[in-house]
Design a protein around this motif. Sequence first.
Motif, PDB file in Angstrom:
ATOM      1  N   GLY A 118      17.920  12.255  13.392  1.00  0.00           N
ATOM      2  CA  GLY A 118      16.576  11.979  13.908  1.00  0.00           C
ATOM      3  C   GLY A 118      15.506  12.195  12.855  1.00  0.00           C
ATOM      4  N   TYR A 119      15.630  13.280  12.110  1.00  0.00           N
ATOM      5  CA  TYR A 119      14.650  13.560  11.048  1.00  0.00           C
ATOM      6  C   TYR A 119      14.688  12.489   9.977  1.00  0.00           C
ATOM      7  CZ  TYR A 119      12.882  15.843   6.821  1.00  0.00           C
ATOM      8  OH  TYR A 119      12.206  16.117   5.663  1.00  0.00           O
ATOM      9  N   SER A 120      15.899  12.071   9.583  1.00  0.00           N
ATOM     10  CA  SER A 120      16.031  11.048   8.546  1.00  0.00           C
ATOM     11  C   SER A 120      15.520   9.702   9.042  1.00  0.00           C
ATOM     12  CB  SER A 120      17.492  10.920   8.117  1.00  0.00           C
ATOM     13  OG  SER A 120      17.966  12.146   7.589  1.00  0.00           O
ATOM     14  N   GLN A 121      15.732   9.408  10.303  1.00  0.00           N
ATOM     15  CA  GLN A 121      15.247   8.138  10.854  1.00  0.00           C
ATOM     16  C   GLN A 121      13.720   8.094  10.873  1.00  0.00           C
ATOM     17  OE1 GLN A 121      16.944   7.198  14.625  1.00  0.00           O
ATOM     18  NE2 GLN A 121      15.923   5.211  14.794  1.00  0.00           N
ATOM     19  N   ALA A 122      13.113   9.233  11.232  1.00  0.00           N
ATOM     20  CA  ALA A 122      11.646   9.280  11.232  1.00  0.00           C
ATOM     21  C   ALA A 122      11.090   9.067   9.825  1.00  0.00           C
ATOM     22  CB  ALA A 122      11.180  10.612  11.801  1.00  0.00           C
ATOM     23  N   ARG A 123      11.692   9.678   8.833  1.00  0.00           N
ATOM     24  CA  ARG A 123      11.231   9.499   7.460  1.00  0.00           C
ATOM     25  C   ARG A 123      11.449   8.068   6.995  1.00  0.00           C
ATOM     26  NH1 ARG A 123      13.059  13.624   3.090  1.00  0.00           N
ATOM     27  NH2 ARG A 123      11.561  12.269   1.997  1.00  0.00           N
ATOM     28  N   GLU A 125      11.519   5.351   8.873  1.00  0.00           N
ATOM     29  CA  GLU A 125      10.546   4.484   9.542  1.00  0.00           C
ATOM     30  C   GLU A 125       9.163   4.617   8.911  1.00  0.00           C
ATOM     31  OE1 GLU A 125      10.770   5.619  13.602  1.00  0.00           O
ATOM     32  OE2 GLU A 125      12.674   4.573  13.976  1.00  0.00           O
ATOM     33  N   GLU A 126       8.774   5.843   8.596  1.00  0.00           N
ATOM     34  CA  GLU A 126       7.476   6.056   7.966  1.00  0.00           C
ATOM     35  C   GLU A 126       7.429   5.422   6.579  1.00  0.00           C
ATOM     36  OE1 GLU A 126       3.597   7.116   7.482  1.00  0.00           O
ATOM     37  OE2 GLU A 126       4.831   7.205   9.297  1.00  0.00           O
ATOM     38  N   GLN A 128       9.131   2.820   5.591  1.00  0.00           N
ATOM     39  CA  GLN A 128       9.101   1.376   5.760  1.00  0.00           C
ATOM     40  C   GLN A 128       7.707   0.895   6.128  1.00  0.00           C
ATOM     41  OE1 GLN A 128      11.664  -0.754   5.127  1.00  0.00           O
ATOM     42  NE2 GLN A 128      10.125  -2.387   5.442  1.00  0.00           N
ATOM     43  N   LYS A 129       7.001   1.641   6.962  1.00  0.00           N
ATOM     44  CA  LYS A 129       5.618   1.261   7.320  1.00  0.00           C
ATOM     45  C   LYS A 129       4.711   1.334   6.091  1.00  0.00           C
ATOM     46  CE  LYS A 129       5.925   2.737  12.147  1.00  0.00           C
ATOM     47  NZ  LYS A 129       5.418   3.703  13.170  1.00  0.00           N
ATOM     48  N   THR A 158      14.831   6.873   1.659  1.00  0.00           N
ATOM     49  CA  THR A 158      14.860   7.337   3.047  1.00  0.00           C
ATOM     50  C   THR A 158      15.865   6.540   3.880  1.00  0.00           C
ATOM     51  OG1 THR A 158      12.966   5.875   3.508  1.00  0.00           O
ATOM     52  CG2 THR A 158      12.492   8.203   2.997  1.00  0.00           C
ATOM     53  N   LEU A 162      19.102   8.179   5.751  1.00  0.00           N
ATOM     54  CA  LEU A 162      19.401   7.937   7.158  1.00  0.00           C
ATOM     55  C   LEU A 162      20.854   7.484   7.334  1.00  0.00           C
ATOM     56  CD1 LEU A 162      18.630   7.653  10.104  1.00  0.00           C
ATOM     57  CD2 LEU A 162      17.719   5.352   9.582  1.00  0.00           C
TER      58      LEU A 162
END
Length: 334
Positions: A118-123, A125-126, A128-129, A158, A162
């Motif tokens: 979850g932590y890696s996915q949040a990083r 996604e951020e 990528q944005k 990141t 993930l």
Amino acid sequence: MTFIHRTAARCAAVLIASFAFAATAPAQNSNFIATGRVEGAGPTLSIGVAAAGIVDEVLVREGSRVRAGETLIKLDCRPTEADVGARSAQLEAAQAFFDRTSNGSRPDEIAVGEAVVGYSQARAEEAQKTLDRTEELKEGVTVTTAHILEVQRDARITAAQLAEARARLSLLRAGSREEDIRRAKALRDAAAADLDSARARLDQCTVRAPVDGTVIDVLASKGQYLSLAVPQPLLHLVQDGRLRVRAEVEVRDASHVCAAQNATIVPEAFPNAKIRAHVASISPMVAPRNMTMAAADSSPKDVLPVILDIDTSAPTPPIGSAVTVNFDPCPSKT
């Protein structure tokens, strides 16, 4: 007088014929005597030990009654006891390793892996944005080329983190490899076999009675060293049960012996006692005589061994004592 003489002559003829018939009649059922010796219910057992060491305890003495499995003699085997303790600890360690390998990851470890994902996915996604926003800017006007390359690098890192976190979580959920489980099982089984071997060696340090019986004599003493290079009996034991007599029947009397034939036993220890017995078994072959006491001379003679079961134990003759066996006639067949 003539009639009287004729009558007397007839009587004399009848008596002579009777004596002649008695002299020619077969004597197959006539009584005969044989020598014998009292035995226990089974052969005398010589009890030894399969381990080398010093005798630590002698728990029986001559005449002791023992039960099957009862401890008779103990050896000092403290090094073997220590070896059993060490191998027991090794087995516990191997069992723990096998359990851990078989059970796989704990739920807490899987929960940690899920949190990392979850932590890696949040990083990711951020990152990528950030990359998307940066790419919308005009290179060389509102953003430098170096900054664009840096943002792209962060996005790739990141994303890789993930993917790594998801792979680790998959491994945690899959559990241990089959090869690791087999290896852990083999190590555990080997440790168990080593412990069994050590326990078997320790068990050999204790001499136990194989059957219920009576100790005839004890040959071992406390402090005596026993060596496997020179094996020796520690004591002799006779098994409990009905006493029996081994009789040695002359070959010429073999035809007079039959199954279940009754006999009277007269022990030398109790010359006035008349103990009843019956034939239990008859040897199928003759053997040399070993009871020289009843032989007329010292030359060996072949005899037929016969085993008789004693019907009563009162009085009980001592085992090994000599007896005289007076056989009854064989029962007539109907």
